[in-house]
Design an enzyme around this catalytic site. Sequence first.
Site, PDB file in Angstrom:
ATOM      1  N   CYS A  51       0.803  -1.231   0.000  1.00  0.00           N
ATOM      2  CA  CYS A  51       0.000   0.000   0.000  1.00  0.00           C
ATOM      3  C   CYS A  51       0.826   1.267   0.000  1.00  0.00           C
ATOM      4  O   CYS A  51       0.286   2.353  -0.187  1.00  0.00           O
ATOM      5  CB  CYS A  51      -0.913   0.012   1.223  1.00  0.00           C
ATOM      6  SG  CYS A  51       0.051   0.067   2.746  1.00  0.00           S
TER       7      CYS A  51
ATOM      8  N   ASP B 271       2.308   2.556   2.626  1.00  0.00           N
ATOM      9  CA  ASP B 271       2.367   3.170   3.952  1.00  0.00           C
ATOM     10  C   ASP B 271       3.711   2.862   4.609  1.00  0.00           C
ATOM     11  O   ASP B 271       4.383   1.902   4.252  1.00  0.00           O
ATOM     12  CB  ASP B 271       1.234   2.628   4.842  1.00  0.00           C
ATOM     13  CG  ASP B 271      -0.115   3.158   4.397  1.00  0.00           C
ATOM     14  OD1 ASP B 271      -0.146   4.084   3.577  1.00  0.00           O
ATOM     15  OD2 ASP B 271      -1.141   2.644   4.880  1.00  0.00           O
TER      16      ASP B 271
ATOM     17  N   CYS C 227      -2.335   3.717   7.613  1.00  0.00           N
ATOM     18  CA  CYS C 227      -3.772   3.525   7.847  1.00  0.00           C
ATOM     19  C   CYS C 227      -4.080   3.212   9.316  1.00  0.00           C
ATOM     20  O   CYS C 227      -3.185   3.066  10.145  1.00  0.00           O
ATOM     21  CB  CYS C 227      -4.243   2.363   6.978  1.00  0.00           C
ATOM     22  SG  CYS C 227      -3.658   0.791   7.600  1.00  0.00           S
TER      23      CYS C 227
ATOM     24  N   CYS D 170      -0.945  -5.058   7.128  1.00  0.00           N
ATOM     25  CA  CYS D 170      -0.547  -3.963   8.025  1.00  0.00           C
ATOM     26  C   CYS D 170       0.210  -4.525   9.233  1.00  0.00           C
ATOM     27  O   CYS D 170       1.145  -3.894   9.730  1.00  0.00           O
ATOM     28  CB  CYS D 170      -1.762  -3.169   8.494  1.00  0.00           C
ATOM     29  SG  CYS D 170      -2.929  -2.781   7.175  1.00  0.00           S
TER      30      CYS D 170
HETATM   31 FE1  FES Z   1      -1.132   0.440   4.485  1.00  0.00          FE
HETATM   32 FE2  FES Z   1      -2.479  -0.682   6.301  1.00  0.00          FE
HETATM   33  S1  FES Z   1      -3.184  -0.196   4.308  1.00  0.00           S
HETATM   34  S2  FES Z   1      -0.352  -0.394   6.300  1.00  0.00           S
END
Ligand code: FES
Length: 211
Positions: free
Chosen positions: A36, A38, A63, A107
């Site tokens: 993602c 992140d 997130c 995540c």
């Molecule tokens: Fe990116 Fe959760 S969607 S770490």
Amino acid sequence: MAIKYSEKVIEHFKNPHNVGELTEPAGFATEGSPACGDQLSVYLDIEEGTHVIKDIKFQSYGCASNIATASIITDMAKGKTLEEAKELTWKQAAEELGGLPPVKMHCSVLAVDALRSAIKNYEETHLGKQFDDSLSKSNVEKELEKIIYGKVGVDILTLKLVKYVGVDNENNIIIDLEMDEDDKFLDDVKKEIREHLAQFEKANKIEINLV
Ligand code: FES
């Protein structure tokens, strides 16, 4: 369709524990999730001699599940020795939170990855340890273990979706996947494989076959 989170995930998201940074951390790492984009940074304060994690902080750029899993994994790691903390798994983090939706399981992989990288950073800089991160079948497999099949929230190795992993003499990585070509998670899995394996600079080509 809205994603349903457990009460504990929501509680840790709203009031995360161990947020912040340490000015002179003994160990530090920032990891990103290829799934993602992140990111998560982990800071460690380690007691010399006993190698107990005295303090741990995190900063999240991600997130709600990223924040919640970072909060729980830092709680779980605090007070443990490095060896004990290394054994913590993303499955334990997710269980401790009362579960995560399958598409959000990656995540918790990111949270554990960032913790392990911060420990590794401490071991390299303070204990003089050296790690073999070279291009090899076993190191490729270690990366594949971090890739979650979003349909069920389990990694692709445990699910036995990976039928073959090899590195040939020309440094090409070959992976055989047993997935349907119309599986809607196939593109995500392929993309994640490529992004995880991009760290092997010596790799010439990554060949992913459907079998
Ligand atoms: Fe990116 Fe959760 S969607 S770490």
